[in-house]
Design a protein around this motif. Structure first.
Motif, PDB file in Angstrom:
ATOM      1  N   VAL A  14       8.871  29.644  80.430  1.00 50.77           N
ATOM      2  CA  VAL A  14       9.604  30.455  81.244  1.00 50.77           C
ATOM      3  C   VAL A  14      10.992  29.832  81.352  1.00 50.77           C
ATOM      4  O   VAL A  14      11.141  28.729  81.759  1.00 50.77           O
ATOM      5  CB  VAL A  14       8.945  30.552  82.663  1.00 50.77           C
ATOM      6  N   PRO A  15      12.244  30.382  80.694  1.00 51.03           N
ATOM      7  CA  PRO A  15      13.511  29.911  80.987  1.00 51.03           C
ATOM      8  C   PRO A  15      13.920  29.540  82.365  1.00 51.03           C
ATOM      9  O   PRO A  15      13.485  30.460  83.255  1.00 51.03           O
ATOM     10  CB  PRO A  15      14.533  30.790  80.092  1.00 51.03           C
ATOM     11  N   GLY A  16      14.696  28.482  82.613  1.00 52.58           N
ATOM     12  CA  GLY A  16      14.891  28.499  83.864  1.00 52.58           C
ATOM     13  C   GLY A  16      16.252  28.080  83.807  1.00 52.58           C
ATOM     14  O   GLY A  16      17.390  29.115  83.515  1.00 52.58           O
ATOM     15  N   GLU A  17      16.675  27.208  84.451  1.00 52.92           N
ATOM     16  CA  GLU A  17      18.262  26.838  84.629  1.00 52.92           C
ATOM     17  C   GLU A  17      18.895  26.479  83.288  1.00 52.92           C
ATOM     18  O   GLU A  17      18.565  25.955  82.532  1.00 52.92           O
ATOM     19  CB  GLU A  17      18.670  25.419  85.429  1.00 52.92           C
ATOM     20  N   VAL A  18      20.163  27.248  83.280  1.00 57.53           N
ATOM     21  CA  VAL A  18      21.130  27.035  81.922  1.00 57.53           C
ATOM     22  C   VAL A  18      22.288  26.713  82.562  1.00 57.53           C
ATOM     23  O   VAL A  18      23.130  27.500  83.001  1.00 57.53           O
ATOM     24  CB  VAL A  18      21.134  28.306  81.142  1.00 57.53           C
ATOM     25  N   THR A  19      23.059  25.600  82.120  1.00 52.02           N
ATOM     26  CA  THR A  19      24.302  25.100  82.164  1.00 52.02           C
ATOM     27  C   THR A  19      25.144  24.857  81.039  1.00 52.02           C
ATOM     28  O   THR A  19      24.519  24.513  80.068  1.00 52.02           O
ATOM     29  CB  THR A  19      24.269  23.612  82.850  1.00 52.02           C
ATOM     30  N   ARG A  20      26.477  25.550  80.878  1.00 47.79           N
ATOM     31  CA  ARG A  20      27.034  25.689  79.598  1.00 47.79           C
ATOM     32  C   ARG A  20      28.462  24.859  80.100  1.00 47.79           C
ATOM     33  O   ARG A  20      28.883  24.904  81.352  1.00 47.79           O
ATOM     34  CB  ARG A  20      27.386  27.105  79.406  1.00 47.79           C
ATOM     35  N   ASP A  21      28.905  24.508  79.056  1.00 52.25           N
ATOM     36  CA  ASP A  21      30.279  23.830  78.927  1.00 52.25           C
ATOM     37  C   ASP A  21      31.402  24.850  79.045  1.00 52.25           C
ATOM     38  O   ASP A  21      31.003  26.061  78.801  1.00 52.25           O
ATOM     39  CB  ASP A  21      30.363  22.817  78.015  1.00 52.25           C
ATOM     40  N   ASP A  22      32.697  24.439  79.078  1.00 50.38           N
ATOM     41  CA  ASP A  22      33.553  25.400  78.864  1.00 50.38           C
ATOM     42  C   ASP A  22      33.855  26.287  77.683  1.00 50.38           C
ATOM     43  O   ASP A  22      34.251  27.459  77.512  1.00 50.38           O
ATOM     44  CB  ASP A  22      34.966  24.836  79.038  1.00 50.38           C
ATOM     45  N   GLY A  23      33.093  25.900  76.598  1.00 49.34           N
ATOM     46  CA  GLY A  23      33.154  26.634  75.341  1.00 49.34           C
ATOM     47  C   GLY A  23      31.858  27.444  75.144  1.00 49.34           C
ATOM     48  O   GLY A  23      31.652  27.864  74.211  1.00 49.34           O
ATOM     49  N   GLY A  24      31.067  27.294  76.233  1.00 45.16           N
ATOM     50  CA  GLY A  24      29.984  28.315  76.180  1.00 45.16           C
ATOM     51  C   GLY A  24      28.513  27.556  75.659  1.00 45.16           C
ATOM     52  O   GLY A  24      27.715  28.334  75.742  1.00 45.16           O
ATOM     53  N   ARG A  25      28.563  26.344  75.146  1.00 44.72           N
ATOM     54  CA  ARG A  25      27.493  25.670  74.653  1.00 44.72           C
ATOM     55  C   ARG A  25      26.463  25.058  75.619  1.00 44.72           C
ATOM     56  O   ARG A  25      27.126  24.812  76.710  1.00 44.72           O
ATOM     57  CB  ARG A  25      28.040  24.360  73.832  1.00 44.72           C
ATOM     58  N   ILE A  26      25.457  25.428  75.535  1.00 43.78           N
ATOM     59  CA  ILE A  26      24.330  24.911  76.580  1.00 43.78           C
ATOM     60  C   ILE A  26      24.316  23.234  76.452  1.00 43.78           C
ATOM     61  O   ILE A  26      24.203  22.713  75.424  1.00 43.78           O
ATOM     62  CB  ILE A  26      22.816  25.462  76.299  1.00 43.78           C
ATOM     63  N   VAL A  27      24.821  22.779  77.889  1.00 45.51           N
ATOM     64  CA  VAL A  27      24.899  21.319  77.788  1.00 45.51           C
ATOM     65  C   VAL A  27      23.340  20.671  78.517  1.00 45.51           C
ATOM     66  O   VAL A  27      23.076  19.593  78.610  1.00 45.51           O
ATOM     67  CB  VAL A  27      25.927  20.754  78.664  1.00 45.51           C
ATOM     68  N   HIS A  28      22.793  21.863  79.187  1.00 46.16           N
ATOM     69  CA  HIS A  28      21.360  21.265  79.779  1.00 46.16           C
ATOM     70  C   HIS A  28      20.887  22.907  80.263  1.00 46.16           C
ATOM     71  O   HIS A  28      21.265  23.782  80.719  1.00 46.16           O
ATOM     72  CB  HIS A  28      21.795  20.839  81.448  1.00 46.16           C
ATOM     73  N   ALA A  29      19.422  22.863  79.858  1.00 47.10           N
ATOM     74  CA  ALA A  29      18.360  23.816  80.187  1.00 47.10           C
ATOM     75  C   ALA A  29      16.886  23.458  80.521  1.00 47.10           C
ATOM     76  O   ALA A  29      16.763  22.534  80.008  1.00 47.10           O
ATOM     77  CB  ALA A  29      18.616  24.972  79.240  1.00 47.10           C
ATOM     78  N   THR A  30      16.427  24.189  81.329  1.00 48.32           N
ATOM     79  CA  THR A  30      14.981  23.742  81.613  1.00 48.32           C
ATOM     80  C   THR A  30      14.169  25.085  81.227  1.00 48.32           C
ATOM     81  O   THR A  30      14.652  26.135  81.296  1.00 48.32           O
ATOM     82  CB  THR A  30      14.771  23.565  83.081  1.00 48.32           C
ATOM     83  N   LEU A  31      12.976  24.681  80.659  1.00 42.95           N
ATOM     84  CA  LEU A  31      11.947  25.802  80.420  1.00 42.95           C
ATOM     85  C   LEU A  31      10.646  25.114  81.138  1.00 42.95           C
ATOM     86  O   LEU A  31      10.260  24.140  80.960  1.00 42.95           O
ATOM     87  CB  LEU A  31      11.697  25.784  78.759  1.00 42.95           C
ATOM     88  N   THR A  32      10.216  26.148  81.782  1.00 43.81           N
ATOM     89  CA  THR A  32       8.700  25.812  82.517  1.00 43.81           C
ATOM     90  C   THR A  32       7.664  25.914  81.640  1.00 43.81           C
ATOM     91  O   THR A  32       7.548  27.088  80.918  1.00 43.81           O
ATOM     92  CB  THR A  32       8.717  26.559  83.773  1.00 43.81           C
ATOM     93  N   TRP A  33       6.592  25.117  81.799  1.00 45.05           N
ATOM     94  CA  TRP A  33       5.340  25.515  81.180  1.00 45.05           C
ATOM     95  C   TRP A  33       4.125  25.077  82.168  1.00 45.05           C
ATOM     96  O   TRP A  33       4.284  23.767  82.526  1.00 45.05           O
ATOM     97  CB  TRP A  33       5.299  24.547  79.974  1.00 45.05           C
ATOM     98  N   ALA A  34       3.529  26.005  82.891  1.00 44.00           N
ATOM     99  CA  ALA A  34       2.728  25.570  83.692  1.00 44.00           C
ATOM    100  C   ALA A  34       3.209  24.674  84.906  1.00 44.00           C
ATOM    101  O   ALA A  34       4.173  25.164  85.344  1.00 44.00           O
ATOM    102  CB  ALA A  34       1.352  24.875  83.515  1.00 44.00           C
ATOM    103  N   ASN A  35       2.678  23.564  85.524  1.00 45.31           N
ATOM    104  CA  ASN A  35       3.363  22.575  86.173  1.00 45.31           C
ATOM    105  C   ASN A  35       4.342  21.516  85.612  1.00 45.31           C
ATOM    106  O   ASN A  35       4.567  20.622  86.182  1.00 45.31           O
ATOM    107  CB  ASN A  35       2.237  21.699  86.846  1.00 45.31           C
ATOM    108  N   GLY A  36       4.665  21.900  84.218  1.00 49.61           N
ATOM    109  CA  GLY A  36       5.414  20.814  83.512  1.00 49.61           C
ATOM    110  C   GLY A  36       6.719  21.729  83.151  1.00 49.61           C
ATOM    111  O   GLY A  36       7.070  22.591  83.372  1.00 49.61           O
ATOM    112  N   MET A  37       7.619  20.850  82.507  1.00 49.82           N
ATOM    113  CA  MET A  37       8.819  21.360  82.123  1.00 49.82           C
ATOM    114  C   MET A  37       9.430  20.560  80.843  1.00 49.82           C
ATOM    115  O   MET A  37       9.166  19.370  80.635  1.00 49.82           O
ATOM    116  CB  MET A  37       9.879  21.342  83.452  1.00 49.82           C
ATOM    117  N   VAL A  38      10.290  21.196  80.145  1.00 53.63           N
ATOM    118  CA  VAL A  38      11.026  20.485  79.045  1.00 53.63           C
ATOM    119  C   VAL A  38      12.297  20.929  79.284  1.00 53.63           C
ATOM    120  O   VAL A  38      12.878  21.832  79.777  1.00 53.63           O
ATOM    121  CB  VAL A  38      10.839  20.837  77.690  1.00 53.63           C
TER     122      VAL A  38
END
Length: 133
Positions: A33-57
């Protein structure tokens, strides 16, 4: 060590050449399940979270040669209640299966598949408990 035990305290971090495609693929093929997505000024993802049950990558766009965070393919293990059904979903989404569902000698049933950028994702019923400190 953290005192808040209601949240995970270990977060695998991955770098992808195409982080947007990775988020989409991991959601479709494996059910993250996608969560937070943070992008730089050029639109590249610099940080994103994906949830898995009670865990996350966490993941980001690759930073390029020389970055200490672009380590190449990794192997991750995730717990599922029904590996066979999960395997069917992953295969239907085109996952590159590297191990068919298998009963392991330690009591787990699991399978493994490679994502489009080479990371190996193992899914199984083995769910060890952390040792109390």
């Amino acid at each position: 060590m953290p005192t808040d035990t209601t949240r995970p305290s270990v977060y695998p971090v991955l770098a992808y050449d195409d982080a947007d495609a990775a988020i989409s693929w991991l959601s479709d093929a494996f059910g993250f399940v996608p969560g937070e997505v943070t992008r730089d000024d050029g639109g590249r993802i610099v940080h994103a979270t994906l949830t898995w049950a009670n865990g996350m990558v966490m993941l980001s766009q690759s930073r390029g040669a020389g970055s200490p965070f672009d380590l190449g393919p990794v192997c991750l293990y995730l717990v599922v209640d029904d590996p066979d059904t999960h395997f069917d979903r992953a295969r239907a989404a085109g996952a590159d299966v590297v191990m068919e569902p298998t009963d392991q000698p330690y009591g787990s049933r699991e399978y493994a598949a490679r994502d489009p950028e080479g990371n190996v994702w193992c899914f199984g019923t083995y769910q060890p408990a952390p040792v109390a400190s």
